[in-house]
Design a protein around this motif. Structure first.
Motif, PDB file in Angstrom:
ATOM      1  N   ALA A   1      27.287  30.890  41.631  1.00 51.28           N
ATOM      2  CA  ALA A   1      26.375  30.009  42.366  1.00 51.28           C
ATOM      3  C   ALA A   1      25.708  30.734  43.528  1.00 51.28           C
ATOM      4  O   ALA A   1      24.622  30.362  43.961  1.00 51.28           O
ATOM      5  N   LEU A   2      26.364  31.791  44.050  1.00 52.97           N
ATOM      6  CA  LEU A   2      25.758  32.560  45.141  1.00 52.97           C
ATOM      7  C   LEU A   2      24.725  33.548  44.622  1.00 52.97           C
ATOM      8  O   LEU A   2      24.094  34.253  45.390  1.00 52.97           O
ATOM      9  N   GLY A   3      24.580  33.633  43.303  1.00 53.57           N
ATOM     10  CA  GLY A   3      23.600  34.539  42.722  1.00 53.57           C
ATOM     11  C   GLY A   3      24.173  35.884  42.320  1.00 53.57           C
ATOM     12  O   GLY A   3      23.443  36.833  42.096  1.00 53.57           O
ATOM     13  N   MET A   4      25.506  35.981  42.240  1.00 52.46           N
ATOM     14  CA  MET A   4      26.102  37.243  41.809  1.00 52.46           C
ATOM     15  C   MET A   4      25.952  37.394  40.302  1.00 52.46           C
ATOM     16  O   MET A   4      26.294  36.484  39.559  1.00 52.46           O
ATOM     17  N   PRO A   5      25.481  38.562  39.836  1.00 56.47           N
ATOM     18  CA  PRO A   5      25.486  38.830  38.403  1.00 56.47           C
ATOM     19  C   PRO A   5      26.933  38.938  37.896  1.00 56.47           C
ATOM     20  O   PRO A   5      27.842  39.172  38.691  1.00 56.47           O
ATOM     21  N   ASP A   6      27.125  38.788  36.583  1.00 52.68           N
ATOM     22  CA  ASP A   6      28.473  38.746  36.006  1.00 52.68           C
ATOM     23  C   ASP A   6      29.325  39.960  36.378  1.00 52.68           C
ATOM     24  O   ASP A   6      30.492  39.827  36.719  1.00 52.68           O
ATOM     25  N   GLY A   7      28.712  41.150  36.298  1.00 48.71           N
ATOM     26  CA  GLY A   7      29.469  42.370  36.567  1.00 48.71           C
ATOM     27  C   GLY A   7      30.013  42.395  37.983  1.00 48.71           C
ATOM     28  O   GLY A   7      31.177  42.728  38.220  1.00 48.71           O
ATOM     29  N   LEU A   8      29.170  42.020  38.936  1.00 48.99           N
ATOM     30  CA  LEU A   8      29.566  42.008  40.341  1.00 48.99           C
ATOM     31  C   LEU A   8      30.662  40.973  40.575  1.00 48.99           C
ATOM     32  O   LEU A   8      31.622  41.217  41.317  1.00 48.99           O
ATOM     33  N   THR A   9      30.527  39.814  39.929  1.00 54.37           N
ATOM     34  CA  THR A   9      31.536  38.763  40.050  1.00 54.37           C
ATOM     35  C   THR A   9      32.892  39.275  39.580  1.00 54.37           C
ATOM     36  O   THR A   9      33.909  39.092  40.245  1.00 54.37           O
ATOM     37  N   THR A  10      32.891  39.961  38.444  1.00 51.65           N
ATOM     38  CA  THR A  10      34.138  40.503  37.913  1.00 51.65           C
ATOM     39  C   THR A  10      34.736  41.522  38.876  1.00 51.65           C
ATOM     40  O   THR A  10      35.917  41.478  39.196  1.00 51.65           O
ATOM     41  N   ARG A  11      33.882  42.421  39.364  1.00 46.15           N
ATOM     42  CA  ARG A  11      34.349  43.540  40.173  1.00 46.15           C
ATOM     43  C   ARG A  11      34.788  43.111  41.572  1.00 46.15           C
ATOM     44  O   ARG A  11      35.801  43.563  42.081  1.00 46.15           O
ATOM     45  N   ARG A  12      34.025  42.224  42.196  1.00 45.04           N
ATOM     46  CA  ARG A  12      34.286  41.901  43.600  1.00 45.04           C
ATOM     47  C   ARG A  12      35.165  40.670  43.782  1.00 45.04           C
ATOM     48  O   ARG A  12      35.801  40.503  44.817  1.00 45.04           O
ATOM     49  N   VAL A  13      35.150  39.763  42.809  1.00 41.47           N
ATOM     50  CA  VAL A  13      35.850  38.494  43.014  1.00 41.47           C
ATOM     51  C   VAL A  13      37.047  38.326  42.075  1.00 41.47           C
ATOM     52  O   VAL A  13      38.148  38.001  42.519  1.00 41.47           O
ATOM     53  N   VAL A  14      36.840  38.573  40.785  1.00 42.04           N
ATOM     54  CA  VAL A  14      37.890  38.232  39.818  1.00 42.04           C
ATOM     55  C   VAL A  14      38.985  39.308  39.761  1.00 42.04           C
ATOM     56  O   VAL A  14      40.163  39.010  39.968  1.00 42.04           O
ATOM     57  N   LEU A  15      38.587  40.579  39.522  1.00 37.75           N
ATOM     58  CA  LEU A  15      39.604  41.618  39.354  1.00 37.75           C
ATOM     59  C   LEU A  15      40.507  41.783  40.583  1.00 37.75           C
ATOM     60  O   LEU A  15      41.722  41.876  40.430  1.00 37.75           O
ATOM     61  N   PRO A  16      39.938  41.812  41.821  1.00 36.70           N
ATOM     62  CA  PRO A  16      40.839  41.971  42.968  1.00 36.70           C
ATOM     63  C   PRO A  16      41.898  40.868  43.039  1.00 36.70           C
ATOM     64  O   PRO A  16      43.026  41.118  43.438  1.00 36.70           O
ATOM     65  N   GLN A  17      41.528  39.652  42.632  1.00 37.09           N
ATOM     66  CA  GLN A  17      42.498  38.560  42.693  1.00 37.09           C
ATOM     67  C   GLN A  17      43.440  38.587  41.499  1.00 37.09           C
ATOM     68  O   GLN A  17      44.539  38.051  41.554  1.00 37.09           O
ATOM     69  N   ALA A  18      42.977  39.219  40.402  1.00 34.63           N
ATOM     70  CA  ALA A  18      43.837  39.326  39.224  1.00 34.63           C
ATOM     71  C   ALA A  18      44.950  40.345  39.476  1.00 34.63           C
ATOM     72  O   ALA A  18      46.006  40.296  38.857  1.00 34.63           O
ATOM     73  N   MET A  19      44.712  41.271  40.433  1.00 30.72           N
ATOM     74  CA  MET A  19      45.665  42.342  40.725  1.00 30.72           C
ATOM     75  C   MET A  19      47.081  41.839  40.966  1.00 30.72           C
ATOM     76  O   MET A  19      48.049  42.438  40.511  1.00 30.72           O
ATOM     77  N   ARG A  20      47.188  40.740  41.674  1.00 30.17           N
ATOM     78  CA  ARG A  20      48.499  40.201  42.046  1.00 30.17           C
ATOM     79  C   ARG A  20      49.339  39.930  40.788  1.00 30.17           C
ATOM     80  O   ARG A  20      50.551  40.105  40.788  1.00 30.17           O
ATOM     81  N   VAL A  21      48.649  39.518  39.724  1.00 28.30           N
ATOM     82  CA  VAL A  21      49.342  39.234  38.464  1.00 28.30           C
ATOM     83  C   VAL A  21      49.453  40.488  37.607  1.00 28.30           C
ATOM     84  O   VAL A  21      50.387  40.652  36.844  1.00 28.30           O
ATOM     85  N   ILE A  22      48.493  41.420  37.788  1.00 23.22           N
ATOM     86  CA  ILE A  22      48.471  42.616  36.941  1.00 23.22           C
ATOM     87  C   ILE A  22      49.493  43.666  37.396  1.00 23.22           C
ATOM     88  O   ILE A  22      50.122  44.327  36.582  1.00 23.22           O
ATOM     89  N   ILE A  23      49.667  43.805  38.723  1.00 24.26           N
ATOM     90  CA  ILE A  23      50.490  44.901  39.259  1.00 24.26           C
ATOM     91  C   ILE A  23      51.953  44.899  38.778  1.00 24.26           C
ATOM     92  O   ILE A  23      52.421  45.926  38.284  1.00 24.26           O
ATOM     93  N   PRO A  24      52.691  43.792  38.891  1.00 28.00           N
ATOM     94  CA  PRO A  24      54.112  43.887  38.525  1.00 28.00           C
ATOM     95  C   PRO A  24      54.351  44.346  37.080  1.00 28.00           C
ATOM     96  O   PRO A  24      55.115  45.303  36.871  1.00 28.00           O
TER      97      PRO A  24
END
Lengths: 262, 292
Positions: free
Chosen positions: B190-213
């Motif tokens: 909704a802020l106008g982020m393209p899909d790639g940027l959304t994945t890189r800046r918003v989704v993946l960093p938050q997925a880390m918590r589940v991915i790391i262990p």
């Protein structure tokens, strides 16, 4: 009556939207002028939120068209048909349209200030220094000048929603969409968010607000739109719609909502 | 109700003590005895060959094998993570074709034993003696190489371990991405982020918590799985030990030497994992701090 000097900022014509076999919008026509505050009312399931999500193309259309600022949203015109835009084109259009969600949706891994600065820096590619100064001003405007370093989880719902408003404003949108901005809040926190939205309305921002707050609609809105079953049932100044509704469905809705809040 | 044994309130403030854990101490004592007896027998059994274990523990051949094991583990994991992220994103793509490529990859590499995959890479020259870069169906060739020259045991090991790991990492990354609330990517959109940027800046960093262990677990697993590479005659830690005992017949001491190294490194990795998890859980920690 206000004199119409320019064409409406938002023009919605014959919009149909279905999810599978469920038709949620059954032909919506609606205009919203520059600077107008339009409130969408109606029972849950009447299609208000879906209409809002169509305006910034979070949902595609099955039929009809939506223009914002003279630009067709979500589709490109070919000679005799329309094609969905690429996601990059749609993203560019959304930069002009701010949206505030019922459940705030602040970026949980970023501080309040970073939330507000994210899009201007990484989407609009504006210089960080300028963005930061403006972000701090915006936080001041929503009454959170003292919380730039806080993480969303540390804030109350009302504070989070005010940050979400500042985050949307940071992109300098021409239009703001509010999707039930106070529905997820504890009753005592509703007021602080509505005050911010009210100030924004006074500053001349064009807004479309889905809400159940009848008194807010009465005080702030230029236009109240009542929806039912995927259609606009009634539309007009809130003083008329809310005090003397002509449609029986509006009457039942109002009496029920007012009973709940009383 | 007053009686001699009554327990009146408020007459004196009594300190609160912990209830003694008698059963726990009894169990500890029994277990301690068992462990001591076991340790006594292990230390005094000459067949373990402890002097030989420690003689070879820091020998140059074992150490260079250890370095190769670490190198192989790091490189295979790096390939696995990068390719795994790509596969996870492909698997979640809206494009059906891209989706099915990822699905087929994961299906194949997760569905066959990594040991067999390593053997295949090792004997690729039996399938394709020459590797040719050019046009298919007998078109012109720009580059022609013997498979044996290109796919050395080292390359076969890295390919075998890395490509297999990618299939597992893809599933871990996918679970991580799914764990991020949809509202997060919706707000970014909704802020106008393209899909790639959304994945890189918003989704993946938050997925880390589940991915790391689980990735930590995979890394520890990879350290040990890399010992399978011995079958390709690549002298990592285990094969180095095998080469030594093939000559001096001290099989058990040298296996213990290698095992002690594996145990030591996994212990270090576990500690690292603990701190990494703490780091990536920080926004949660802050919120619980606030809740107090």
């Amino acid at each position: 009556m206000r004199e119409k000097t320019t064409e409406p900022l938002v023009r919605i014509r014959g919009v149909h939207k279905s999810f599978g076999s469920l038709e949620v919008l059954k032909g919506i026509d609606l205009d919203v002028d520059q600077g107008e505050v339009c409130v969408l009312l109606g029972r849950s399931g009447s299609g208000k939120s879906t209409l809002l999500r169509c305006i910034n193309h979070l949902e595609g259309l099955n039929d009809g068209e939506i223009h914002v600022g003279g630009e067709r949203i979500g589709y490109e015109r070919r000679r005799d048909h329309l094609l969905p835009m690429t996601s990059r084109q749609a993203a560019r259009q959304r930069q002009n349209i701010g949206m505030v969600f019922q459940r705030f949706n602040l970026f949980a891994h970023r501080t309040v200030l970073e939330n507000v600065m994210e899009a201007p820096i990484y989407v609009a590619k504006r210089p960080r220094k300028e963005v930061k100064r403006e972000a701090l001003e915006l936080l001041e405007r929503v009454g959170l000048a003292d919380k730039p370093a806080a993480y969303p989880a540390m804030l109350s719902g009302g504070q989070q929603q005010r940050v979400a408003i500042a985050r949307a404003l940071a992109m300098h949108p021409a239009l703001m969409l509010f999707d039930e901005p106070t529905s997820a809040l504890d009753p005592e926190l509703v007021g602080e968010v509505l005050t911010v939205i009210q100030d924004l309305a006074r500053s001349g921002m064009t807004m479309i607000v889905v809400t159940h707050e009848i008194s807010f609609a009465r005080e702030v809105a230029d236009t109240a739109v009542f929806m039912d079953g995927g259609l606009v049932v009634e539309k007009g100044p809130p003083s008329e719609i809310l005090s003397d509704p002509s449609d029986p469905r509006t009457r039942t809705f109002l009496s029920r909502v007012l009973k709940e809040t009383a | 109700m007053a009686s001699a044994t009554a327990d009146p309130i408020g007459e004196s403030s009594l300190p609160i003590r912990k209830r003694p854990k008698l059963v726990q101490w009894a169990l500890i004592a029994v277990l301690g005895l068992v462990v001591a007896a076991g340790a006594f027998s292990v230390v005094n059994n000459e067949n373990f060959g402890w002097p030989i274990v420690f003689e070879y523990f820091t020998s140059p051949r074992i150490l260079s094998g250890l370095v190769r094991t670490l190198h192989l583990t790091a490189l295979s994991m790096a390939i696995g993570i990068v390719l795994g992220v790509i596969l996870a994103l492909m698997h979640m793509s809206r494009n059906r074709f891209v989706q099915s490529i990822a699905w087929a990859y994961i299906w194949f590499f997760r569905g066959t034993p990594v040991f067999v995959q390593l053997l295949f890479w090792g004997s690729i020259s039996a399938l394709y003696p020459k590797l040719i870069l050019g046009l298919p169906f007998g078109g012109p060739a720009w580059l022609e190489m013997s498979a044996n020259d290109l796919i050395t045991p080292y390359i076969a090991a890295v390919l075998g371990l890395g490509l297999n790991e990618a299939a597992y990492m893809a599933e871990i990354v996918r679970a991580g991405i799914k764990s991020v609330d949809r509202g997060q990517s919706e707000a970014a959109t909704a802020l106008g982020m393209p899909d790639g940027l959304t994945t890189r800046r918003v989704v993946l960093p938050q997925a880390m918590r589940v991915i790391i262990p689980p990735t930590g677990n995979q890394l520890i697993g990879m350290l040990k799985t890399s010992s399978l590479v011995a079958v390709l005659a690549y002298p990592e830690l285990l094969y180095s030990a095998q080469l030594i005992y093939a000559v001096n017949y001290q099989t058990i001491p040298l296996l213990i030497t290698a095992s002690l190294w594996y145990l030591l490194i996994t212990s270090v990795l576990s500690v690292g994992q603990y701190y990494l998890e703490r780091h990536f859980g920080r926004s949660e920690a802050r919120s619980s701090l606030e809740a107090r």
